[in-house]
Design a protein around this motif. Structure first.
Motif, PDB file in Angstrom:
ATOM      1  N   GLU A   1       0.804  -1.225   0.000  1.00  0.00           N
ATOM      2  CA  GLU A   1       0.000   0.000   0.000  1.00  0.00           C
ATOM      3  C   GLU A   1       0.840   1.281   0.000  1.00  0.00           C
ATOM      4  O   GLU A   1       0.304   2.387   0.033  1.00  0.00           O
ATOM      5  CB  GLU A   1      -0.973  -0.008   1.193  1.00  0.00           C
ATOM      6  CG  GLU A   1      -2.020  -1.128   1.054  1.00  0.00           C
ATOM      7  CD  GLU A   1      -3.147  -1.085   2.073  1.00  0.00           C
ATOM      8  OE1 GLU A   1      -3.042  -0.352   3.079  1.00  0.00           O
ATOM      9  OE2 GLU A   1      -4.146  -1.791   1.859  1.00  0.00           O
ATOM     10  N   TYR A   2       2.176   1.128  -0.051  1.00  0.00           N
ATOM     11  CA  TYR A   2       3.059   2.308  -0.058  1.00  0.00           C
ATOM     12  C   TYR A   2       4.248   2.115  -0.979  1.00  0.00           C
ATOM     13  O   TYR A   2       4.793   1.013  -1.068  1.00  0.00           O
ATOM     14  CB  TYR A   2       3.578   2.612   1.358  1.00  0.00           C
ATOM     15  CG  TYR A   2       2.463   2.930   2.312  1.00  0.00           C
ATOM     16  CD1 TYR A   2       1.964   4.221   2.425  1.00  0.00           C
ATOM     17  CD2 TYR A   2       1.863   1.912   3.046  1.00  0.00           C
ATOM     18  CE1 TYR A   2       0.897   4.499   3.257  1.00  0.00           C
ATOM     19  CE2 TYR A   2       0.782   2.176   3.880  1.00  0.00           C
ATOM     20  CZ  TYR A   2       0.304   3.477   3.983  1.00  0.00           C
ATOM     21  OH  TYR A   2      -0.762   3.732   4.798  1.00  0.00           O
TER      22      TYR A   2
ATOM     23  N   PRO B   1       1.488   6.886  -0.288  1.00  0.00           N
ATOM     24  CA  PRO B   1       0.350   5.964  -0.365  1.00  0.00           C
ATOM     25  C   PRO B   1      -0.020   5.669  -1.820  1.00  0.00           C
ATOM     26  O   PRO B   1      -0.033   6.568  -2.657  1.00  0.00           O
ATOM     27  CB  PRO B   1      -0.789   6.731   0.313  1.00  0.00           C
ATOM     28  CG  PRO B   1      -0.124   7.808   1.109  1.00  0.00           C
ATOM     29  CD  PRO B   1       1.141   8.149   0.396  1.00  0.00           C
ATOM     30  N   VAL B   2      -0.291   4.406  -2.109  1.00  0.00           N
ATOM     31  CA  VAL B   2      -0.715   4.045  -3.458  1.00  0.00           C
ATOM     32  C   VAL B   2      -2.241   4.166  -3.573  1.00  0.00           C
ATOM     33  O   VAL B   2      -2.813   4.072  -4.641  1.00  0.00           O
ATOM     34  CB  VAL B   2      -0.303   2.598  -3.844  1.00  0.00           C
ATOM     35  CG1 VAL B   2       1.170   2.380  -3.580  1.00  0.00           C
ATOM     36  CG2 VAL B   2      -1.121   1.551  -3.129  1.00  0.00           C
ATOM     37  N   VAL B   3      -2.867   4.372  -2.416  1.00  0.00           N
ATOM     38  CA  VAL B   3      -4.313   4.407  -2.334  1.00  0.00           C
ATOM     39  C   VAL B   3      -4.839   5.796  -2.636  1.00  0.00           C
ATOM     40  O   VAL B   3      -4.455   6.748  -1.972  1.00  0.00           O
ATOM     41  CB  VAL B   3      -4.754   4.010  -0.915  1.00  0.00           C
ATOM     42  CG1 VAL B   3      -6.226   4.276  -0.694  1.00  0.00           C
ATOM     43  CG2 VAL B   3      -4.423   2.560  -0.632  1.00  0.00           C
TER      44      VAL B   3
ATOM     45  N   LYS C   1      -2.812  10.561  -9.190  1.00  0.00           N
ATOM     46  CA  LYS C   1      -1.562  10.029  -9.736  1.00  0.00           C
ATOM     47  C   LYS C   1      -1.776   9.062 -10.904  1.00  0.00           C
ATOM     48  O   LYS C   1      -0.999   9.051 -11.845  1.00  0.00           O
ATOM     49  CB  LYS C   1      -0.758   9.343  -8.645  1.00  0.00           C
ATOM     50  CG  LYS C   1      -1.534   8.184  -8.064  1.00  0.00           C
ATOM     51  CD  LYS C   1      -0.934   7.617  -6.811  1.00  0.00           C
ATOM     52  CE  LYS C   1      -1.892   6.673  -6.140  1.00  0.00           C
ATOM     53  NZ  LYS C   1      -2.536   5.679  -7.019  1.00  0.00           N
TER      54      LYS C   1
ATOM     55  N   GLU D   1      -1.755  -1.015  -8.682  1.00  0.00           N
ATOM     56  CA  GLU D   1      -1.776   0.341  -8.142  1.00  0.00           C
ATOM     57  C   GLU D   1      -0.380   0.771  -7.665  1.00  0.00           C
ATOM     58  O   GLU D   1       0.028   1.916  -7.821  1.00  0.00           O
ATOM     59  CB  GLU D   1      -2.738   0.328  -6.951  1.00  0.00           C
ATOM     60  CG  GLU D   1      -3.186   1.651  -6.460  1.00  0.00           C
ATOM     61  CD  GLU D   1      -4.434   1.512  -5.596  1.00  0.00           C
ATOM     62  OE1 GLU D   1      -5.364   2.288  -5.797  1.00  0.00           O
ATOM     63  OE2 GLU D   1      -4.480   0.611  -4.733  1.00  0.00           O
ATOM     64  N   LYS D   2       0.340  -0.180  -7.091  1.00  0.00           N
ATOM     65  CA  LYS D   2       1.690   0.130  -6.637  1.00  0.00           C
ATOM     66  C   LYS D   2       2.586   0.503  -7.834  1.00  0.00           C
ATOM     67  O   LYS D   2       3.451   1.368  -7.732  1.00  0.00           O
ATOM     68  CB  LYS D   2       2.270  -1.079  -5.890  1.00  0.00           C
ATOM     69  CG  LYS D   2       3.699  -0.885  -5.464  1.00  0.00           C
ATOM     70  CD  LYS D   2       3.943  -1.299  -4.041  1.00  0.00           C
ATOM     71  CE  LYS D   2       5.400  -1.128  -3.681  1.00  0.00           C
ATOM     72  NZ  LYS D   2       5.690  -1.530  -2.320  1.00  0.00           N
TER      73      LYS D   2
ATOM     74  N   THR E   1       1.544   1.858 -10.811  1.00  0.00           N
ATOM     75  CA  THR E   1       1.188   3.186 -11.350  1.00  0.00           C
ATOM     76  C   THR E   1       1.701   4.283 -10.412  1.00  0.00           C
ATOM     77  O   THR E   1       2.143   5.332 -10.868  1.00  0.00           O
ATOM     78  CB  THR E   1      -0.335   3.357 -11.540  1.00  0.00           C
ATOM     79  OG1 THR E   1      -0.998   3.126 -10.303  1.00  0.00           O
ATOM     80  CG2 THR E   1      -0.888   2.411 -12.583  1.00  0.00           C
ATOM     81  N   THR E   2       1.663   4.009  -9.103  1.00  0.00           N
ATOM     82  CA  THR E   2       2.173   4.995  -8.136  1.00  0.00           C
ATOM     83  C   THR E   2       3.667   5.213  -8.337  1.00  0.00           C
ATOM     84  O   THR E   2       4.142   6.355  -8.377  1.00  0.00           O
ATOM     85  CB  THR E   2       1.923   4.524  -6.691  1.00  0.00           C
ATOM     86  OG1 THR E   2       0.540   4.226  -6.542  1.00  0.00           O
ATOM     87  CG2 THR E   2       2.311   5.595  -5.692  1.00  0.00           C
TER      88      THR E   2
ATOM     89  N   TYR F   1       3.525  12.623  -9.003  1.00  0.00           N
ATOM     90  CA  TYR F   1       2.743  12.331  -7.795  1.00  0.00           C
ATOM     91  C   TYR F   1       2.210  13.647  -7.220  1.00  0.00           C
ATOM     92  O   TYR F   1       2.979  14.526  -6.866  1.00  0.00           O
ATOM     93  CB  TYR F   1       3.621  11.620  -6.763  1.00  0.00           C
ATOM     94  CG  TYR F   1       2.839  10.995  -5.618  1.00  0.00           C
ATOM     95  CD1 TYR F   1       2.428   9.677  -5.682  1.00  0.00           C
ATOM     96  CD2 TYR F   1       2.529  11.734  -4.485  1.00  0.00           C
ATOM     97  CE1 TYR F   1       1.721   9.100  -4.631  1.00  0.00           C
ATOM     98  CE2 TYR F   1       1.814  11.165  -3.444  1.00  0.00           C
ATOM     99  CZ  TYR F   1       1.416   9.849  -3.519  1.00  0.00           C
ATOM    100  OH  TYR F   1       0.706   9.290  -2.486  1.00  0.00           O
TER     101      TYR F   1
ATOM    102  N   TRP G   1     -12.900   0.501   1.028  1.00  0.00           N
ATOM    103  CA  TRP G   1     -11.672   0.543   1.828  1.00  0.00           C
ATOM    104  C   TRP G   1     -11.411  -0.786   2.512  1.00  0.00           C
ATOM    105  O   TRP G   1     -10.282  -1.241   2.615  1.00  0.00           O
ATOM    106  CB  TRP G   1     -11.761   1.658   2.878  1.00  0.00           C
ATOM    107  CG  TRP G   1     -11.644   3.000   2.272  1.00  0.00           C
ATOM    108  CD1 TRP G   1     -12.643   3.718   1.700  1.00  0.00           C
ATOM    109  CD2 TRP G   1     -10.448   3.788   2.136  1.00  0.00           C
ATOM    110  NE1 TRP G   1     -12.145   4.908   1.227  1.00  0.00           N
ATOM    111  CE2 TRP G   1     -10.812   4.969   1.479  1.00  0.00           C
ATOM    112  CE3 TRP G   1      -9.117   3.587   2.518  1.00  0.00           C
ATOM    113  CZ2 TRP G   1      -9.899   5.979   1.190  1.00  0.00           C
ATOM    114  CZ3 TRP G   1      -8.200   4.584   2.240  1.00  0.00           C
ATOM    115  CH2 TRP G   1      -8.591   5.764   1.572  1.00  0.00           C
TER     116      TRP G   1
ATOM    117  N   ARG H   1     -10.419  -3.351  -0.146  1.00  0.00           N
ATOM    118  CA  ARG H   1      -9.049  -3.076  -0.574  1.00  0.00           C
ATOM    119  C   ARG H   1      -8.034  -3.653   0.423  1.00  0.00           C
ATOM    120  O   ARG H   1      -7.092  -4.342   0.061  1.00  0.00           O
ATOM    121  CB  ARG H   1      -8.849  -1.562  -0.701  1.00  0.00           C
ATOM    122  CG  ARG H   1      -7.489  -1.153  -1.243  1.00  0.00           C
ATOM    123  CD  ARG H   1      -7.135   0.273  -0.874  1.00  0.00           C
ATOM    124  NE  ARG H   1      -8.147   1.235  -1.251  1.00  0.00           N
ATOM    125  CZ  ARG H   1      -8.103   1.954  -2.368  1.00  0.00           C
ATOM    126  NH1 ARG H   1      -7.129   1.825  -3.200  1.00  0.00           N
ATOM    127  NH2 ARG H   1      -9.064   2.817  -2.618  1.00  0.00           N
TER     128      ARG H   1
ATOM    129  N   ASN I   1      -5.402  -6.634  -0.211  1.00  0.00           N
ATOM    130  CA  ASN I   1      -3.977  -6.359  -0.051  1.00  0.00           C
ATOM    131  C   ASN I   1      -3.327  -7.291   0.967  1.00  0.00           C
ATOM    132  O   ASN I   1      -2.179  -7.702   0.804  1.00  0.00           O
ATOM    133  CB  ASN I   1      -3.747  -4.899   0.347  1.00  0.00           C
ATOM    134  CG  ASN I   1      -3.845  -3.977  -0.855  1.00  0.00           C
ATOM    135  OD1 ASN I   1      -3.656  -4.409  -1.992  1.00  0.00           O
ATOM    136  ND2 ASN I   1      -4.146  -2.714  -0.624  1.00  0.00           N
TER     137      ASN I   1
END
Ligand SMILES: [Zn+2]
Ligand SMILES: [Zn+2]
Lengths: 77, 328
Positions: free
Chosen positions: A46-47, A72-74, B59, B216-217, B219-220, B229, B244, B247, B251
């Protein structure tokens, strides 16, 4: 009296934007980023982790004096 | 483990499934290959396209815009534009709008900002206030979602888009998948396909999700490495919700059992192909044309027009809605 301020070494962990901060003393221990996050109840997927200004993978080791910033990726869209 | 599997430089990313580690340069290569493979696999684009990128200012959508502009340099028949919907949320949208304009200027890409105010006469903040005063049973996110989706399609079409690309990533998609299983919403699950659209209604712009298989990690990380970012600003209407919790659960599973997310995605693709064969059972009736505004709609009157009617922010068309509602 014995004061030890300024002596204790810690890892500082911050979430980008400054919403939260942790200080953890590892002593002689060297642990992986993943385990450090576990200690404070966070999941490494998540980070994205920046250690001393460099993006690192969750397998990277950390020790006292390191500064960790978490991205945070969220978030939506 | 912490050095790039290709060149030995310090790693920025480890793929937990393959066990491979990547430095910055090789992560970006890996990312590019993965997105291009997704685009090819699902036949997202043809050789001549006007691709409009739906940008929220977050992002993922800034990353998608950045990525697609770079990719389009290799495809002479592609034109890229960006579209941002300005809901009118004070203390939130003005910041994300700044990031959006900065990135568009840096990438030298044409953009359009379409606002709720411009199309509906009111900002989201105003709409929510009116909704409360009228004691309508809707959450802020319901108005926002309905009006946003409505405008994305309408304005993309006005811009001459042949295809609209959204930044949904693998995590977004499987979370929505699980939520819709819980809600028994199989029609919504069908809409989670990597490509949706054009055959259903002539006014529907074809939609694609180039980050369909990207975590998601990832793309971040792409956004951080490309200085995209954004400063973190939370939508004031965001509430803790079931997404939430889902998710977090997914995860946690992924952390213990790497590959869970891809597995869920494969399940989704499989069930979509099964549902496609039973369309009539899943989707009630054909897609219609809204009798008020002429946009594609599931019913005689589209959700956006119905909301506008209930909010009392509709002028000339009000009588027509009343006639139609009377007819039903
Ligand atoms: Zn490398
Ligand atoms: Zn309508």
């Amino acid at each position: 009296m014995f004061y030890s301020y300024g002596v204790t070494k810690v890892v500082i962990i911050r979430i980008v934007g400054g919403s939260k901060e942790w200080k953890i003393s590892l002593g002689q221990e060297r642990i992986r980023v993943k385990e450090l996050l576990e200690k404070i109840g966070l999941l490494s997927n998540e980070y994205v982790v920046v250690k001393n200004g460099q993006v690192v993978s969750e397998e990277k080791t950390v020790s006292d004096d390191d500064e960790i910033v978490l991205y945070p990726v969220v978030s939506g869209g | 483990m912490v050095n790039c599997s290709i060149c030995g430089k310090p790693a920025v990313y480890v793929n937990r499934i393959s066990g491979k580690a990547y430095c910055k340069k090789h992560f970006l290569e890996y990312f590019d290959k993965k997105v291009r493979r997704t685009i090819r696999k699902y036949k997202m684009f043809g050789p001549k396209e006007h691709i409009v990128i739906a940008v929220s200012g977050g992002k993922d959508s800034l990353s998608l815009l950045h990525y697609m502009v770079k990719l389009s340099k290799r495809v002479p028949g592609w034109k890229i534009s960006a579209l941002l919907i300005d809901e009118g949320i004070k203390g939130y949208r003005e910041y994300t709008k700044e990031d959006f304009i900065r990135v568009c200027n840096e990438l030298e890409v044409e953009y359009r900002i379409a606002s709720f105010k411009e199309y509906f006469g009111y900002t989201l903040d105003e709409i929510i206030k009116i909704g409360k005063e009228k004691k309508l049973p809707y959450q802020p996110c319901s108005y926002c979602g309905v009006f946003r989706r409505y405008l994305l399609n309408k304005v993309a079409r006005e811009m001459g888009a042949t295809v609209l690309a959204t930044a949904h990533n693998l995590d977004d998609i499987i979370q929505t998948f699980v939520m819709n299983i819980i809600n028994n919403s199989w029609d919504k699950i069908m809409r989670l396909a990597p490509v949706t659209g054009p055959l259903d209604h002539p006014k529907f712009v074809r939609r694609v999700k180039p980050f369909y298989e990207i975590l998601e990690k990832e793309t971040t990380l792409y956004s951080i490495l490309n200085n995209l970012y954004p400063k973190f600003v939370e939508c004031p209407y965001a509430r803790f919700n079931i997404r939430w919790m889902i998710r977090r659960q997914i995860n946690e599973l992924e952390e213990k059992y790497p590959g869970t997310k891809y597995s869920l995605l494969r399940s989704l693709l499989k069930i979509i192909s099964i549902l496609e064969k039973h369309k009539e059972e899943v989707i009630q009736g054909e897609i219609k044309t809204c009798k008020i505004c002429g946009e594609p709609s599931a019913h005689e009157i589209c959700r956006a027009c119905l909301y506008r009617y209930e909010l009392g922010i509709m002028k000339e068309e009000k009588k027509k809605v009343e006639e139609l509602i009377g007819e039903r």
